[in-house]
Structure formats: structure tokens, C-alpha cells
Scaffold this active site. Structure first.
Site, PDB file in Angstrom:
ATOM      1  N   LYS A 174      12.253  52.213  -5.666  1.00 42.97           N
ATOM      2  CA  LYS A 174      11.309  52.661  -4.628  1.00 42.97           C
ATOM      3  C   LYS A 174      11.741  51.974  -3.327  1.00 42.97           C
ATOM      4  O   LYS A 174      11.408  50.817  -3.076  1.00 42.97           O
ATOM      5  CB  LYS A 174       9.891  52.238  -5.020  1.00 42.97           C
ATOM      6  N   GLU A 248      11.934  38.121  -3.534  1.00 46.06           N
ATOM      7  CA  GLU A 248      12.647  37.630  -2.343  1.00 46.06           C
ATOM      8  C   GLU A 248      11.752  37.950  -1.157  1.00 46.06           C
ATOM      9  O   GLU A 248      11.572  39.120  -0.819  1.00 46.06           O
ATOM     10  CB  GLU A 248      13.989  38.352  -2.183  1.00 46.06           C
ATOM     11  N   CYS A 282      15.292  38.362   6.955  1.00 41.41           N
ATOM     12  CA  CYS A 282      14.537  37.286   6.305  1.00 41.41           C
ATOM     13  C   CYS A 282      15.143  35.940   6.655  1.00 41.41           C
ATOM     14  O   CYS A 282      14.458  34.930   6.687  1.00 41.41           O
ATOM     15  CB  CYS A 282      14.536  37.491   4.802  1.00 41.41           C
ATOM     16  N   GLU A 383       5.884  34.053  10.232  1.00 40.72           N
ATOM     17  CA  GLU A 383       7.041  34.946  10.399  1.00 40.72           C
ATOM     18  C   GLU A 383       6.654  36.106  11.313  1.00 40.72           C
ATOM     19  O   GLU A 383       5.668  36.795  11.054  1.00 40.72           O
ATOM     20  CB  GLU A 383       7.478  35.494   9.031  1.00 40.72           C
TER      21      GLU A 383
HETATM   22  P1  NAD Z   1       6.610  44.892   2.906  1.00 40.44           P
HETATM   23  O1  NAD Z   1       6.155  43.794   2.018  1.00 40.44           O
HETATM   24  O2  NAD Z   1       5.627  45.515   3.799  1.00 40.44           O
HETATM   25  O3  NAD Z   1       7.246  46.091   2.047  1.00 40.44           O
HETATM   26  C1  NAD Z   1       8.304  45.874   1.143  1.00 40.44           C
HETATM   27  C2  NAD Z   1       8.284  46.963   0.084  1.00 40.44           C
HETATM   28  O4  NAD Z   1       7.124  46.818  -0.734  1.00 40.44           O
HETATM   29  C3  NAD Z   1       8.231  48.394   0.640  1.00 40.44           C
HETATM   30  O5  NAD Z   1       9.054  49.228  -0.151  1.00 40.44           O
HETATM   31  C4  NAD Z   1       6.759  48.762   0.477  1.00 40.44           C
HETATM   32  O6  NAD Z   1       6.526  50.152   0.372  1.00 40.44           O
HETATM   33  C5  NAD Z   1       6.426  48.066  -0.831  1.00 40.44           C
HETATM   34  N1  NAD Z   1       5.005  47.754  -1.037  1.00 40.44           N
HETATM   35  C6  NAD Z   1       4.059  47.530  -0.104  1.00 40.44           C
HETATM   36  N2  NAD Z   1       2.882  47.242  -0.702  1.00 40.44           N
HETATM   37  C7  NAD Z   1       3.095  47.277  -2.044  1.00 40.44           C
HETATM   38  C8  NAD Z   1       2.280  47.050  -3.192  1.00 40.44           C
HETATM   39  N3  NAD Z   1       0.991  46.707  -3.089  1.00 40.44           N
HETATM   40  N4  NAD Z   1       2.832  47.164  -4.418  1.00 40.44           N
HETATM   41  C9  NAD Z   1       4.142  47.473  -4.547  1.00 40.44           C
HETATM   42  N5  NAD Z   1       4.970  47.709  -3.502  1.00 40.44           N
HETATM   43  C10 NAD Z   1       4.455  47.593  -2.256  1.00 40.44           C
HETATM   44  O7  NAD Z   1       7.839  44.297   3.741  1.00 40.44           O
HETATM   45  P2  NAD Z   1       8.650  44.981   4.934  1.00 40.44           P
HETATM   46  O8  NAD Z   1       7.836  44.939   6.181  1.00 40.44           O
HETATM   47  O9  NAD Z   1       9.219  46.276   4.491  1.00 40.44           O
HETATM   48  O10 NAD Z   1       9.884  43.981   5.096  1.00 40.44           O
HETATM   49  C11 NAD Z   1       9.853  42.840   5.866  1.00 40.44           C
HETATM   50  C12 NAD Z   1       9.682  41.605   5.000  1.00 40.44           C
HETATM   51  O11 NAD Z   1      10.708  41.550   4.016  1.00 40.44           O
HETATM   52  C13 NAD Z   1       9.820  40.317   5.788  1.00 40.44           C
HETATM   53  O12 NAD Z   1       8.813  39.429   5.397  1.00 40.44           O
HETATM   54  C14 NAD Z   1      11.189  39.787   5.393  1.00 40.44           C
HETATM   55  O13 NAD Z   1      11.347  38.405   5.528  1.00 40.44           O
HETATM   56  C15 NAD Z   1      11.270  40.242   3.970  1.00 40.44           C
HETATM   57  N6  NAD Z   1      12.656  40.296   3.499  1.00 40.44           N
HETATM   58  C16 NAD Z   1      13.052  39.341   2.619  1.00 40.44           C
HETATM   59  C17 NAD Z   1      14.364  39.309   2.177  1.00 40.44           C
HETATM   60  C18 NAD Z   1      14.820  38.248   1.212  1.00 40.44           C
HETATM   61  O14 NAD Z   1      15.844  38.453   0.580  1.00 40.44           O
HETATM   62  N7  NAD Z   1      14.107  37.133   1.080  1.00 40.44           N
HETATM   63  C19 NAD Z   1      15.265  40.287   2.614  1.00 40.44           C
HETATM   64  C20 NAD Z   1      14.817  41.262   3.496  1.00 40.44           C
HETATM   65  C21 NAD Z   1      13.502  41.259   3.933  1.00 40.44           C
END
Ligand code: NAD
Length: 493
Positions: A174, A248, A282, A383
Site C-alpha cells: 500500500k 521506520e 526522515c 519534526e
Molecule cells: P504518514 O504516517 O502520514 O503515512 C505513511 C503511510 O501510512 C501512508 O501510506 C499512509 O496512507 C499510511 N497510513 C496512514 N494512516 C494509517 C493507518 N491508520 N493505518 C495504516 N496505514 C496508515 O507519513 P507521511 O506523511 O506519508 O511521511 C512522512 C513521515 O515519514 C515523516 O515522519 C518521515 O520522517 C517518515 N519517514 C521515515 C523514514 C524512515 O526510514 N525512518 C523514511 C521516510 C519517511
């Protein structure tokens, strides 16, 4: 407008209800890329069923043969690199040189995972009894649900999907609602590489689709990359359902600069760390901790160099920094900048949206630097995920490390110094999954463990050999060839 469909059991499968979301170019919001299904529970069920059926075949294919398919996928990613880079830049904004790097990460991961299929080592150990042999094997887990963020639309999914496939698992992926087109190409590449139907499935949608995947009883593992807020929710559900999950999550990464450092190098490092990918990594450098002796002069040089950063559409060759992903994220940055001002930090450059020229049609924010940021301020702690750098002053290395550690996250960190003792002290004392010496907080390599501690992770590491720990279970085998009943711990002592 182009209509995209879920990829289930090797076929593009139209949704039963017709609810969709629109994929828009963040650099030019008039550029509509296409419509993708907002998948319902029914569609997730279909994808999980197909992955469950495929598991019994895929898991029994010899691992090196699975590796041959992954190697081919690496070849196809290489062949389609330029085309995919243009698609990725169009849907999520980062400049072409960065999206090429994103795909290179998947190529490296594909070749690494292919090789690892000949090295899925277990352990053997002597038995405590006569005529008995003890050994252990890695076994696949089953159907893995992979849920990812948008900022590395190919690299981050590849870190999970390719090792998981190498280990014999099947996948329901997804992707983020902000980068679905890249996932569509990911599926095309795995299909052309020879992945049998059902082994890799893609379902599009928002958080609701992700949560259907988390809840599905046949999904045995969730591999998640995204915000700490979402990750914690997923961890709670996986805990209640007794499901393995690797997380992550977010970061608030600090670069420390000491007076004995190569200051030109430190300057280039922070510019790349803070404003690369528009600060939407991130591992982005969102905090800069400067020793008091160089504080003023370093900030002056930083402002001069920041003014030279070329903002614009990532598809244009001159662009160094692209747009912010969407309107919601732009609002979030505006909100944090206003809090920073109200809490007393000083904005020395940026601090506003960019609407001029190439930036008039998209979500652009100027590279922004706040100085005199203290550890009680919100921009020091939370963040932002945008091009906003918070600069703080330290009076010693120990003070700088204390400031770096004064944070809920623990992903990446960096120290610029010419002093080897200081470097090793920092390596020991900084609380983060990754520490760079004389390099910025960004720059992970595919064959090394990647991940963080504290609010960033839950003890797993992607990248390199550690990803194979996530995607396998252990089977321990005892073979007794003594011909008699030998009772462990009883008969032999
Ligand atoms: P997000 O948490 O909003 O979404 C991430 C994913 O989770 C999306 O596919 C979203 O549709 C899904 N999602 C949202 N709510 C959900 C739920 N309740 N159940 C299951 N899935 C759900 O994050 P974002 O805004 O897309 O990305 C930014 C964040 O990602 C930042 O905090 C960044 O630091 C982090 N990030 C971390 C890494 C790492 O490797 N540590 C890498 C890239 C991004």
C-alpha cells in the site's frame, strides 16, 4: 485523465465501487497525473487472498531462483531509470538528480538481495547428547503488508519488498497516496522480471486502506515507513493482533560543527542535509548545533550560500530544491514557522512561501533558517518535514551532544570535527541509529543497516543483512540418530 487500477494476482483490477483519489504534480497543481482507486476492504481482501495462494508456490521456489528474478528486476530498474525518474519527479517533486539516486538505491538493493538468496545462513551447533545434530534455518513469514511514505517512492519500498521476496514471502503493498504512480511502475518491473501472479500485489488508497491491511488476519507482518504518529497506531494494533511489525518513523536529526572542523565541508554538508529533498527526508538535518567559537561566522556563510539555492520544478535541469509535497504539508510548515517566531527564534533567511516565476504554480517554501533556537522551543523538538533549519549554540562537545540527544527521535546524526578523540566520543555518546563523521545526516548506503532508536523505530533495521532478520522466522531442527530416547537436560547429566 489516466485511470490506474490495483495490481492484484498479476492483473490490473478495476475497483468495484469507483471511489478514487487524484495524483497531482506538487510543482504544478494544474498538472493532473491520474486517478487511483481508494481501495475498500473488499479489494484488500482480494489482494491478500491472492498473496496467500501465491505464498505456497513462491516460498518453495529455491531461494537462489527467487534471486534470479530480483537480479532481473535490478536490470529492468536500470533500463527504465530515466523514464521512472521523470515520473517520480512529476508526482512528488524532488529534482531529477535526486530521483535518479532514489532508483539507484533500488537497483543496489535488488542486486544485494539477489546475492543474499545464496547466503540465507542458519546456524548449526553441537548437541549436548550423543548421536544428535542441531541446526536452525530461516523460514519465510507469509503475506507481508508493506505501507510506505512518499518521499522515497521507490527506494524505501525496495528496502522492504526485495528482501521480503528474497526470503520467500509474498507482498501486498500500500504505497503513499502521494506517490502511487511509482508503485505502479514497481509492479510492472517485478512482473517483467518474472514474479509469478499473486506474489506481489499493489493496492492504492489512504490510511483506511493501510489499516484494512494491518487488521487482515492473513497478513502476518507489517513493514511500515511513515510518521511516528501513524507508526505508533500500527504498533498498537499489531501488538493486539500478535503480528510482527517493523517501523521506520520520524526524525529530528542534528549536525554538530566544532571549531576544528573543515568548515567549508561542514557548510556543504548542512546545505545538502537541510535542503536536499526540500528537507522532506526522515534523515534531514533539521537541527544545526554550532560551537560558540564559530557560531556567528558560520551562520553568515550559511546565509550567503542559502541565498544561492535555486528553487523550482524538479523537472528543470537548473533546479536544486523542489516543491513541498502537498498543500497540507505547506500549511504545516507555515504553522511551525509562525510558532518559531512567536517563541522567540530569529528567522535570518526564508520564512515564507515562494510564489515567483517557476514556483508560481506549486507548493513552494523558501529555504528557511532560524537562529538562537533553544531546546525548549517547538522547532527544536518537533519534526517539521520541510526546508526549515533550527540553529543552536553549544559551548563544548559535551554540551553539543547533550543538545543533540535532547530529542524524542533517534534516527541520524552528524559531527564535523578534525579531532579523532571527539569523533569517537560522539560515536559512543550520540543517541541515534546512524552517526556520520564529517558527512551530513543523509546518505545511507543500501548494504548497511538503516533505522533509528527512541521515537524513530522499534528495534528493527532495514538495508543490508539486517532486513533479512525482519522478513524471516527461525526453524530449529534436532535430528536424533542414536536410535534411543534421549531426554534433554535429564539423561545426559
Ligand atoms: P504518514 O504516517 O502520514 O503515512 C505513511 C503511510 O501510512 C501512508 O501510506 C499512509 O496512507 C499510511 N497510513 C496512514 N494512516 C494509517 C493507518 N491508520 N493505518 C495504516 N496505514 C496508515 O507519513 P507521511 O506523511 O506519508 O511521511 C512522512 C513521515 O515519514 C515523516 O515522519 C518521515 O520522517 C517518515 N519517514 C521515515 C523514514 C524512515 O526510514 N525512518 C523514511 C521516510 C519517511
Amino acid at each position: 485523465m489516466q485511470q490506474f487500477h490495483n495490481y492484484i494476482n498479476g492483473s490490473l483490477t478495476p475497483s468495484s465501487h469507483g471511489n478514487t483519489f487524484t495524483n497531482i504534480n506538487p510543482a504544478d497543481t494544474n498538472d493532473i497525473i491520474g486517478q487511483f482507486p481508494l481501495s475498500s476492504k473488499q479489494e484488500i481482501d482480494l489482494a491478500v487472498d491472492s498473496a496467500t495462494k501465491a505464498f505456497s508456490i513462491w516460498s518453495k521456489i529455491p531461494a537462489p531462483k527467487r534471486g534470479d528474478i530480483l537480479r532481473k528486476a535490478g536490470d529492468i530498474f536500470t533500463r527504465r531509470k530515466d523514464e521512472l525518474s521523470a515520473i517520480m519527479t512529476r508526482e512528488m517533486g524532488k529534482p531529477l538528480f535526486e530521483t535518479l539516486g532514489d532508483i539507484q538505491e533500488a537497483i543496489d538493493t535488488a542486486y544485494y538481495a539477489a546475492t543474499e538468496t545464496r547466503r540465507l545462513f542458519g546456524y548449526t551447533a553441537p548437541s549436548e547428547m550423543d548421536n544428535k545434530m542441531n541446526m536452525s534455518f530461516r523460514t519465510p513469514i507469509g503475506v507481508c503488508g508493506i505501507i510506505t511514505a512518499w518521499n522515497f517512492p521507490i527506494a524505501v519500498p525496495s528496502w522492504k519488498i526485495l528482501p521480503a521476496l528474497a526470503c520467500g514471502n509474498t507482498i501486498v503493498f500500500k504505497p503513499s497516496e502521494d506517490s502511487p504512480y511509482s508503485a505502479h511502475i514497481f509492479a510492472e518491473i517485478l512482473e517483467e522480471a518474472g514474479c509469478p501472479p499473486g506474489v506481489f500485489n499493489v493496492i492504492y488508497g489512504d490510511g483506511a486502506a493501510g489499516s484494512f491491511l494491518v487488521e487482515h488476519p492473513a497478513v502476518k507482518l507489517i513493514g511500515f515507513t511513515g510518521s511516528t504518529q501513524t507508526g505508533k497506531k500500527i504498533a498498537e494494533r499489531c501488538g493486539a493482533l500478535n503480528k510482527k511489525c517493523s517501523l521506520e518513523m520520524g526524525g529530528k536529526n542534528a549536525q554538530i560543527v566544532m571549531p576544528d572542523a573543515n568548515l567549508e565541508l561542514a557548510l556543504d554538508g548542512v546545505l545538502w542535509g537541510a535542503f536536499g529533498t526540500t528537507g522532506q527526508r526522515c534523515t534531514a538535518t533539521s537541527r544545526l548545533i554550532l560551537h560558540a567559537d564559530i557560531y556567528d561566522s558560520f551562520i553568515n556563510a550559511l546565509i550567503t550560500k542559502t541565498t544561492q539555492i535555486k528553487l523550482g520544478n524538479g523537472a528543470h535541469a537548473a533546479t536544486q530544491m523542489g516543491p513541498v509535497i502537498n498543500a497540507k504539508q505547506l500549511e504545516k510548515i507555515i504553522h511551525y514557522v509562525s510558532i518559531a517566531r512567536s517563541e522567540g527564534a530569529t528567522c535570518v533567511i526564508g520564512g515564507d512561501v515562494e510564489i515567483a516565476g517557476d514556483c508560481s504554480k506549486g507548493h513552494f517554501y523558501k529555504p528557511t533558517i532560524f537562529i538562537d533556537v533553544t531546546s525548549d522551543m517547538t522547532i527544536f523538538k518537533e519534526e517539521i518535514f520541510g526546508p526549515v533549519l533550527a540553529v543552536s549554540k553549544a559551548v563544548s562537545l559535551e554540551h553539543a551532544i547533550e543538545l543533540a540527544n535532547n530529542c524524542e527521535y533517534g534516527l541520524s546524526s552528524s559531527l564535523f570535527t578534525g579531532n579523532v578523540d571527539a569523533a569517537f566520543r560522539a560515536i559512543r555518546d550520540i543517541e541515534a541509529g546512524i552517526t556520520y563523521i564529517n558527512a551530513p545526516t543523509i546518505g545511507a548506503e543500501a548494504h548497511m543497516p538503516f533505522g533509528g532508536i527512541k521515537g524513530t523505530g522499534n528495534g528493527h533495521r532495514e538495508g543490508g543483512w539486517t532486513a533479512f532478520e525482519i522478513f524471516t522466522e527461525w526453524k530449529t531442527v534436532y535430528v536424533d540418530y542414536s536410535g534411543s530416547l534421549q531426554r534433554a537436560q535429564i539423561d545426559n547429566y
